[in-house]
Motif scaffolding. Structure first.
Motif, short mmCIF file in Angstrom:
data_model
loop_
_atom_site.label_atom_id
_atom_site.label_comp_id
_atom_site.label_asym_id
_atom_site.label_seq_id
_atom_site.Cartn_x
_atom_site.Cartn_y
_atom_site.Cartn_z
N ARG A 76 -2.31 10.66 -2.84
CA ARG A 76 -2.50 9.23 -3.07
C ARG A 76 -1.32 8.42 -2.56
O ARG A 76 -1.49 7.33 -2.01
CB ARG A 76 -2.72 8.96 -4.56
CG ARG A 76 -3.04 7.50 -4.87
CD ARG A 76 -3.53 7.30 -6.28
NE ARG A 76 -2.44 7.29 -7.24
CZ ARG A 76 -2.22 8.22 -8.14
NH1 ARG A 76 -3.00 9.28 -8.19
NH2 ARG A 76 -1.24 8.11 -9.01
N TYR A 77 -0.11 8.99 -2.69
CA TYR A 77 1.08 8.29 -2.22
C TYR A 77 1.46 8.67 -0.79
O TYR A 77 2.55 8.34 -0.32
CB TYR A 77 2.25 8.53 -3.18
CG TYR A 77 2.17 7.63 -4.39
CD1 TYR A 77 2.57 6.29 -4.32
CD2 TYR A 77 1.63 8.09 -5.59
CE1 TYR A 77 2.47 5.46 -5.41
CE2 TYR A 77 1.53 7.25 -6.70
CZ TYR A 77 1.95 5.94 -6.60
OH TYR A 77 1.84 5.11 -7.69
N ARG A 78 0.56 9.34 -0.13
CA ARG A 78 0.68 9.65 1.31
C ARG A 78 1.93 10.47 1.64
O ARG A 78 2.50 10.33 2.73
CB ARG A 78 0.69 8.34 2.14
CG ARG A 78 -0.55 7.47 1.96
CD ARG A 78 -1.82 8.19 2.39
NE ARG A 78 -2.95 7.28 2.45
CZ ARG A 78 -3.77 7.02 1.42
NH1 ARG A 78 -3.56 7.63 0.25
NH2 ARG A 78 -4.76 6.18 1.56
N ILE A 130 5.57 2.87 -8.72
CA ILE A 130 5.41 4.31 -8.90
C ILE A 130 5.81 4.65 -10.33
O ILE A 130 6.89 5.22 -10.58
CB ILE A 130 6.29 5.11 -7.89
CG1 ILE A 130 6.25 4.47 -6.50
CG2 ILE A 130 5.83 6.56 -7.81
CD1 ILE A 130 7.13 5.17 -5.48
N TRP A 187 5.65 4.84 1.05
CA TRP A 187 6.15 6.15 1.47
C TRP A 187 6.99 6.04 2.75
O TRP A 187 7.99 6.75 2.90
CB TRP A 187 5.01 7.14 1.68
CG TRP A 187 5.48 8.43 2.25
CD1 TRP A 187 5.24 8.93 3.49
CD2 TRP A 187 6.34 9.39 1.61
NE1 TRP A 187 5.87 10.14 3.67
CE2 TRP A 187 6.56 10.45 2.54
CE3 TRP A 187 6.93 9.46 0.35
CZ2 TRP A 187 7.36 11.55 2.22
CZ3 TRP A 187 7.72 10.56 0.05
CH2 TRP A 187 7.93 11.59 0.98
N ASN A 240 0.82 -1.20 0.00
CA ASN A 240 0.00 0.00 0.00
C ASN A 240 0.86 1.25 0.00
O ASN A 240 2.06 1.22 0.23
CB ASN A 240 -0.99 0.00 1.18
CG ASN A 240 -0.30 -0.04 2.53
OD1 ASN A 240 0.79 0.51 2.71
ND2 ASN A 240 -0.91 -0.70 3.49
N ALA A 241 0.21 2.39 -0.25
CA ALA A 241 0.94 3.65 -0.39
C ALA A 241 1.64 4.05 0.90
O ALA A 241 2.74 4.59 0.87
CB ALA A 241 -0.04 4.75 -0.83
#
Length: 375
Positions: free
Chosen positions: A265-267, A207, A178, A173-174
């Motif tokens: 979205r990518y936190r 990504i 990150w 998950n993002a």
């Protein structure tokens, strides 16, 4: 019950690096015994406890067997019957699978010390492929240890290429992506995080915007022979992970129609998003065409008095991305920031203007002063 110092603390101690946190493995105990001794649970899913005095993590020795999809799909077994060797063998890399007993005895069942001496990032068993998070972790270790000559072992790279093609990779998950990426920005060579993931094919899937933007671009002053030249440059100037992330991700964000949506979205954290938006705002400025009014408006949005760290981060990141442009424009940016600190000039103080009219007159006065300096 026996306790052992394990993992990164042992690795960094042997490398003479600062040990920032220590993890312990407990052999021959149970959750009930740990709680009775005053330890507190640190995790609801894993047998990890916090020491009642130091707050350090003490985990019961455990094994993990793949039982489902995703990086959480593991069946965990723990208890007094699990040995230290079993616990060490479940880990990702040999250099992270060494331990030191309470009496100071060194335990190395996976050849970690040899790999440490030879600068190898090597997996322990083929179970390495069962957890896609390990791709991110080995990339981060390459960023952390690359300056000491550490490289991914050939056989481990081959496994990573297989993992990068697997569907399970997309279970990451993002937040987790990150988390590892942001930690990589605090390492001596953060660009290696992206290089390792790109070479095995994982970055292209996780990504893709980075591959289409930062890794494929030679925009502005970026060296065509080194897509990470700005990041390499800023690492020498700033240790701030936020500054480094802004430089590394800028090209990718600049290519997007809705950059803020992508960042959320990518936190990417709040400070990182703010820096990237500031860089996007500044991006169109040139040394020849910059107008005093535009520069003053831009500096006012940075709020250098109220948010000095934001201003400093912008300057540091812009120097990494556009060193020559910043060299020319920085005096004007700093002079604009100084103008914002000045008290209301006497001619406006006695003008009788108020509210919006006074604000517009003050802005015009500042632009005139800045224009005098620029010309």
């Amino acid at each position: 019950m026996k306790t052992y110092l394990v993992g990164g603390a042992v690795r960094d101690q042997l490398l003479d690096l600062p040990v920032t946190e220590r993890d312990w493995v407990v052999v021959g105990s149970s959750p009930e015994e740990m709680l009775a001794a005053g330890y507190r649970r640190a995790d609801s899913e894993f047998p990890v406890f916090l020491h009642p005095e130091t707050g350090e993590e003490y985990a019961l020795a455990r094994t993990e067997v793949k039982s489902g999809s995703g990086y959480k799909g593991f069946q965990v077994e723990y208890g007094p019957h699990i040995t230290l060797e079993q616990d060490l063998l479940r880990r990702d890399l040999t250099i992270n699978a060494m331990a030191i007993s309470e009496s100071g005895d060194f335990i190395d069942v996976c050849g970690g010390r040899d790999d440490l001496d030879n600068g190898k990032l090597r997996h322990i068993t083929n179970a390495f492929t069962e957890d896609p998070v390990r791709l991110l972790r080995i990339a981060r270790f390459a960023a952390k240890l690359g300056c000491w000559g550490f490289r991914v072992a050939h056989e481990t790279h081959a496994l990573m290429k297989t993992m990068a093609r697997a569907e399970e990779l997309m279970s990451l998950n993002a937040e987790r992506i990150w988390r590892e990426m942001s930690r990589a920005f605090a390492t001596p060579q953060p660009w290696r995080f992206f290089e390792v993931l790109q070479r095995c094919g994982a970055l292209q899937r996780l990504i893709p915007e980075l591959v289409d933007g930062t890794l494929a671009s030679s925009h502005g002053e970026q060296d065509r022979s080194d897509y990470m030249a700005p990041l390499r440059r800023v690492v020498k100037q700033s240790e701030d992970p936020v500054v480094r992330s802004g430089v590394a991700l800028f090209e990718s964000v600049a290519h997007l129609a809705k950059p803020d949506d992508w960042m959320q979205r990518y936190r990417i954290d709040k400070a990182g998003r703010q820096l990237l938006l500031d860089l996007l705002h500044f991006h169109p400025f040139s040394t020849d065409g910059a107008q005093a009014e535009s520069i003053m408006q831009f500096v006012m949005t940075l709020k250098p008095k109220q948010q000095p760290l934001r201003f400093r981060r912008f300057v540091a990141a812009a120097q990494g991305l556009w060193p020559r442009r910043l060299e020319a424009l920085l005096p004007h940016l700093e002079f604009s920031a100084d103008l914002l600190e000045l008290p209301l000039p006497e001619e406006l103080l006695n003008s009788g203007l108020e509210g919006k009219a006074l604000g517009e007159a003050l802005f015009a006065w500042r632009v005139v002063r800045l224009n005098e300096v620029m010309n």
